[in-house]
Design an enzyme around this catalytic site. Structure first.
Site, PDB file in Angstrom:
ATOM      1  N   TYR A  72       0.843  -1.391   0.470  1.00  0.00           N
ATOM      2  CA  TYR A  72      -0.206   0.167   0.063  1.00  0.00           C
ATOM      3  C   TYR A  72       1.220   1.619   0.008  1.00  0.00           C
ATOM      4  O   TYR A  72       0.413   2.281  -0.529  1.00  0.00           O
ATOM      5  CB  TYR A  72      -0.871  -0.078   1.283  1.00  0.00           C
ATOM      6  CG  TYR A  72      -1.589   1.414   1.118  1.00  0.00           C
ATOM      7  CD1 TYR A  72      -3.164   0.879   0.177  1.00  0.00           C
ATOM      8  CD2 TYR A  72      -1.306   2.186   1.849  1.00  0.00           C
ATOM      9  CE1 TYR A  72      -4.759   2.212   0.222  1.00  0.00           C
ATOM     10  CE2 TYR A  72      -2.856   3.230   1.707  1.00  0.00           C
ATOM     11  CZ  TYR A  72      -3.833   2.993   0.532  1.00  0.00           C
ATOM     12  OH  TYR A  72      -4.759   4.365   1.353  1.00  0.00           O
ATOM     13  N   PHE A 124      -7.796  18.656 -24.983  1.00  0.00           N
ATOM     14  CA  PHE A 124      -8.428  17.794 -25.323  1.00  0.00           C
ATOM     15  C   PHE A 124      -9.757  17.432 -24.709  1.00  0.00           C
ATOM     16  O   PHE A 124      -9.993  18.363 -23.387  1.00  0.00           O
ATOM     17  CB  PHE A 124      -7.371  16.393 -24.725  1.00  0.00           C
ATOM     18  CG  PHE A 124      -8.196  15.137 -25.097  1.00  0.00           C
ATOM     19  CD1 PHE A 124      -8.748  14.265 -25.972  1.00  0.00           C
ATOM     20  CD2 PHE A 124      -8.918  14.183 -23.757  1.00  0.00           C
ATOM     21  CE1 PHE A 124      -9.451  13.745 -26.282  1.00  0.00           C
ATOM     22  CE2 PHE A 124      -9.783  13.457 -24.272  1.00  0.00           C
ATOM     23  CZ  PHE A 124      -9.892  12.702 -25.474  1.00  0.00           C
ATOM     24  N   ASP A 125     -10.951  17.326 -25.008  1.00  0.00           N
ATOM     25  CA  ASP A 125     -11.944  17.550 -24.233  1.00  0.00           C
ATOM     26  C   ASP A 125     -12.130  16.818 -22.636  1.00  0.00           C
ATOM     27  O   ASP A 125     -13.016  17.262 -22.102  1.00  0.00           O
ATOM     28  CB  ASP A 125     -12.949  15.715 -24.663  1.00  0.00           C
ATOM     29  CG  ASP A 125     -12.748  15.706 -25.946  1.00  0.00           C
ATOM     30  OD1 ASP A 125     -11.819  15.904 -26.808  1.00  0.00           O
ATOM     31  OD2 ASP A 125     -13.690  14.291 -26.357  1.00  0.00           O
ATOM     32  N   ASP A 214       0.576  18.421 -21.626  1.00  0.00           N
ATOM     33  CA  ASP A 214      -0.914  17.455 -21.683  1.00  0.00           C
ATOM     34  C   ASP A 214       0.021  16.169 -22.724  1.00  0.00           C
ATOM     35  O   ASP A 214       0.363  16.472 -24.069  1.00  0.00           O
ATOM     36  CB  ASP A 214      -1.638  18.131 -22.488  1.00  0.00           C
ATOM     37  CG  ASP A 214      -2.617  16.298 -22.620  1.00  0.00           C
ATOM     38  OD1 ASP A 214      -2.003  15.468 -22.463  1.00  0.00           O
ATOM     39  OD2 ASP A 214      -3.962  16.697 -22.619  1.00  0.00           O
ATOM     40  N   ALA A 216       0.627  13.127 -23.501  1.00  0.00           N
ATOM     41  CA  ALA A 216      -0.511  11.520 -23.627  1.00  0.00           C
ATOM     42  C   ALA A 216       0.735  11.059 -24.933  1.00  0.00           C
ATOM     43  O   ALA A 216       0.786   9.807 -25.005  1.00  0.00           O
ATOM     44  CB  ALA A 216      -1.275  11.237 -24.300  1.00  0.00           C
ATOM     45  N   LYS A 257      -1.413   6.189 -23.720  1.00  0.00           N
ATOM     46  CA  LYS A 257      -0.870   6.260 -25.081  1.00  0.00           C
ATOM     47  C   LYS A 257       0.304   5.737 -25.277  1.00  0.00           C
ATOM     48  O   LYS A 257       0.877   4.578 -25.659  1.00  0.00           O
ATOM     49  CB  LYS A 257      -1.727   7.559 -25.848  1.00  0.00           C
ATOM     50  CG  LYS A 257      -2.747   7.790 -25.956  1.00  0.00           C
ATOM     51  CD  LYS A 257      -3.227   7.681 -25.171  1.00  0.00           C
ATOM     52  CE  LYS A 257      -4.742   8.385 -24.685  1.00  0.00           C
ATOM     53  NZ  LYS A 257      -5.473   8.852 -23.471  1.00  0.00           N
ATOM     54  N   HIS A 449     -21.758  12.602 -27.455  1.00  0.00           N
ATOM     55  CA  HIS A 449     -21.243  11.991 -28.409  1.00  0.00           C
ATOM     56  C   HIS A 449     -21.403   9.863 -27.526  1.00  0.00           C
ATOM     57  O   HIS A 449     -21.426   9.241 -28.433  1.00  0.00           O
ATOM     58  CB  HIS A 449     -19.849  11.801 -29.496  1.00  0.00           C
ATOM     59  CG  HIS A 449     -18.798  11.819 -28.172  1.00  0.00           C
ATOM     60  ND1 HIS A 449     -18.390  13.126 -27.210  1.00  0.00           N
ATOM     61  CD2 HIS A 449     -17.912  10.634 -27.704  1.00  0.00           C
ATOM     62  CE1 HIS A 449     -17.037  12.274 -26.640  1.00  0.00           C
ATOM     63  NE2 HIS A 449     -16.179  11.542 -26.822  1.00  0.00           N
TER      64      HIS A 449
HETATM   65  N1  F0G Z   1      -5.110  14.329 -22.931  1.00  0.00           N
HETATM   66  C1  F0G Z   1      -5.143  13.902 -24.624  1.00  0.00           C
HETATM   67  C2  F0G Z   1      -4.546  14.479 -25.484  1.00  0.00           C
HETATM   68  C3  F0G Z   1      -6.196  12.844 -24.815  1.00  0.00           C
HETATM   69  O1  F0G Z   1      -5.742  12.512 -26.334  1.00  0.00           O
HETATM   70  C4  F0G Z   1      -6.198  11.786 -23.564  1.00  0.00           C
HETATM   71  C5  F0G Z   1      -7.380  10.587 -23.850  1.00  0.00           C
HETATM   72  C6  F0G Z   1      -6.894  12.100 -22.414  1.00  0.00           C
HETATM   73  C7  F0G Z   1      -5.676  13.255 -22.424  1.00  0.00           C
HETATM   74  C8  F0G Z   1      -7.329  12.336 -21.231  1.00  0.00           C
HETATM   75  O2  F0G Z   1      -6.349  10.447 -21.190  1.00  0.00           O
HETATM   76  O3  F0G Z   1      -7.622   9.132 -20.689  1.00  0.00           O
HETATM   77  O4  F0G Z   1      -5.915   8.457 -20.159  1.00  0.00           O
HETATM   78  O5  F0G Z   1      -7.970   9.323 -19.240  1.00  0.00           O
HETATM   79  N2  F0G Z   1      -7.581  10.237 -25.431  1.00  0.00           N
HETATM   80  C9  F0G Z   1      -8.326   8.964 -25.889  1.00  0.00           C
HETATM   81  C10 F0G Z   1      -8.714   9.462 -26.928  1.00  0.00           C
HETATM   82  C11 F0G Z   1      -9.595   9.205 -24.654  1.00  0.00           C
HETATM   83  O6  F0G Z   1      -9.176   8.071 -27.504  1.00  0.00           O
HETATM   84  O7  F0G Z   1      -7.759   9.843 -27.632  1.00  0.00           O
HETATM   85  P1  F0G Z   1      -7.265   8.992 -20.444  1.00  0.00           P
END
Ligand code: F0G
Length: 459
Positions: A72, A124-125, A214, A216, A257, A449
């Site tokens: 832990y 990103f969303d 960010d 990823a 990713k 979506h």
């Molecule tokens: N930032 C970027 C640029 C992303 O593409 C994603 C996720 C996230 C943050 C969030 O990360 O999914 O680990 O919580 N992108 C995925 C996609 C879901 O399909 O492009 P997460």
């Protein structure tokens, strides 16, 4: 004769996939309300809905899974991961989280408050969501070139430094930090140049602001710097990565990713005050400081994944495959966001289904048609994803209307790419007969979506 290109790995384990008939798919589409998120994965032949958490781990990663320390507190696996992240990024302080959006939630809980403005390049969303849910504004400062899918420029993911500088001139006191997404997913997996990262740093320093990456797909971004930017051809990916992160103060990471794990994420920073701030939120939201939502075995696999995927051969194999798919689309004249990005091809549906009115969602229609044609699942990055304007409740038709085909890492072969390309060509060849799209039957208020229910517009 020069030897042709081949993958930098061989395959040790395989997972069967199954084709279906057109009749089956027609039925499944109906049951899924013409929303591919509602399909069962078993109903999909080639799955390009995302490159997130869908990569194939290497034998060394699976071996590392067995070394996981599941204590832990103070797990050895945490220190292995932390030391790897520090070696690759230069950041001393590391906070694990269960995925990327959780890293955003933890860090932004410390940094973002109502009325703030967070400028960046096509947030990103989830990034946008974590800013807007705190009643702050995500200000998009992406270069205008990104909006023209046919324009061929090497770093289409860049921040427009003039837009950024204007934001700082006008609202410096409301800006808690600048965020740069590498690579720029929303603009088509497009990279950001080292020069642009330097320019952002210069502007940030002028106004005394910190910069978050960010990250990823940071390794794919480093690959593009090496292969496209002057002066980097002879530098290793690890050297370029260190140079990139030297221009930032912190990173949020979706490890699903470029970490090539199925689940995981983290925050890393050089600043102790941000680390202390993040610590306050990671414990209640994610877990104790040395696991933050990850299993010990996942932290071990991630440490290996980060190391492997900052090697040129692995990245070259990956991006070569995306570019191979793009070259087939070029042969057939199918328009996509040019040049091909790192993790996906973004098909320009608005340029293909010209007979489908925008009110009937061309990119979603193309997504459905591609699934109907061959059981291939992409995802709409277009007018449905854009949601409604929060004030007028009108659909937002201002942006691009794209079908994203995300390519999982080390999962499909070039033969699968051929199937995707031919399936798209078959749809493309009958594009003029497609005159009706889809209509919304039910939708949620935000991020519709994922759950939207659709029906053929002609019904
Ligand atoms: N930032 C970027 C640029 C992303 O593409 C994603 C996720 C996230 C943050 C969030 O990360 O999914 O680990 O919580 N992108 C995925 C996609 C879901 O399909 O492009 P997460």
């Amino acid at each position: 004769m020069e030897l042709p290109f081949a993958e930098s790995w061989k395959i040790k384990m395989v997972e069967p996939i199954r084709k279906s008939t057109r009749e089956e798919r027609e039925q499944w589409l109906k049951e899924a309300h013409y929303n591919v998120f509602q399909l069962k994965a078993d109903q999909v032949y080639i799955d390009c809905i995302t490159d997130s958490g869908t990569g194939a781990m290497s034998d060394r990663q699976w071996a590392a899974v067995m070394m996981g320390d599941e204590s832990y507190a103070g797990a050895r696996s945490f220190f292995t991961l932390r030391d790897t992240i520090t070696r690759i990024t230069g950041f001393e302080f590391v906070v694990p989280t269960h995925q990327g959006r959780a890293a955003e939630n933890v860090l932004f809980s410390h940094l973002v408050k109502a009325g703030d403005i967070v400028p960046g390049n096509s947030h990103f969303d989830t990034t946008k969501g974590h800013i807007e849910s705190r009643k702050a504004t995500a200000l998009d400062c992406t270069v205008d070139e990104a909006k023209d899918t046919q324009l061929e420029v090497p770093f289409k993911g860049n921040v427009d430094v003039k837009k950024l500088e204007k934001a700082l001139e006008e609202h410096a006191d409301k800006i808690p930090f600048i965020i740069v997404t590498i690579t720029n997913n929303t603009a088509g997996g497009q990279p950001v140049s080292m020069q642009n990262l330097r320019d952002v740093r210069r502007v940030a320093d002028k106004y005394g602001k910190r910069v978050v990456f960010d990250s990823a797909r940071f390794a794919e971004n480093a690959y593009f710097i090496k292969t496209r930017e002057e002066g980097y051809a002879d530098r290793t990916i690890k050297e370029i990565t260190l140079e990139m992160f030297a221009l930032a103060d912190a990173m949020t990471m979706s490890a699903k990713k470029d970490g090539i794990v199925n689940m995981g994420g983290f925050i890393a920073t050089r600043w102790e005050d941000w680390y202390e701030g993040a610590k306050r939120f990671v414990i209640p939201f994610e877990g104790y400081l040395t696991y933050g939502g990850m299993n010990g075995r996942d932290m071990e696999a991630l440490a290996v994944g980060l190391d492997e995927n900052t090697e040129f051969d692995n990245l070259h194999t990956r991006i070569h495959q995306v570019q191979f798919l793009a070259s087939l689309l070029d042969e057939y004249g199918i328009p996509y966001q040019r040049p091909a990005g790192g993790h996906a091809i973004f098909i320009d549906a608005g340029k293909i289904l010209t007979n489908v009115p925008k009110e009937e969602f061309p990119a979603q229609t193309l997504t459905v048609e591609l699934y109907r044609e061959a059981g291939i699942r992409g995802c709409e990055i277009g007018y449905i994803l854009a949601d409604r304007d929060p004030v007028t409740r009108e659909n937002r038709f201002g942006g691009l209307d794209l079908l994203r085909l995300a390519i999982p890492r080390r999962v499909y072969t070039d033969n699968h790419m051929r199937v995707i390309a031919v399936a798209l060509k078959n749809v493309f060849d009958r594009r003029n007969e497609i005159t009706r799209g889809v209509k919304i039957v039910w939708e949620s208020e935000l991020m519709r979506h994922f759950t939207v229910k659709l029906a053929p517009a002609a019904e």
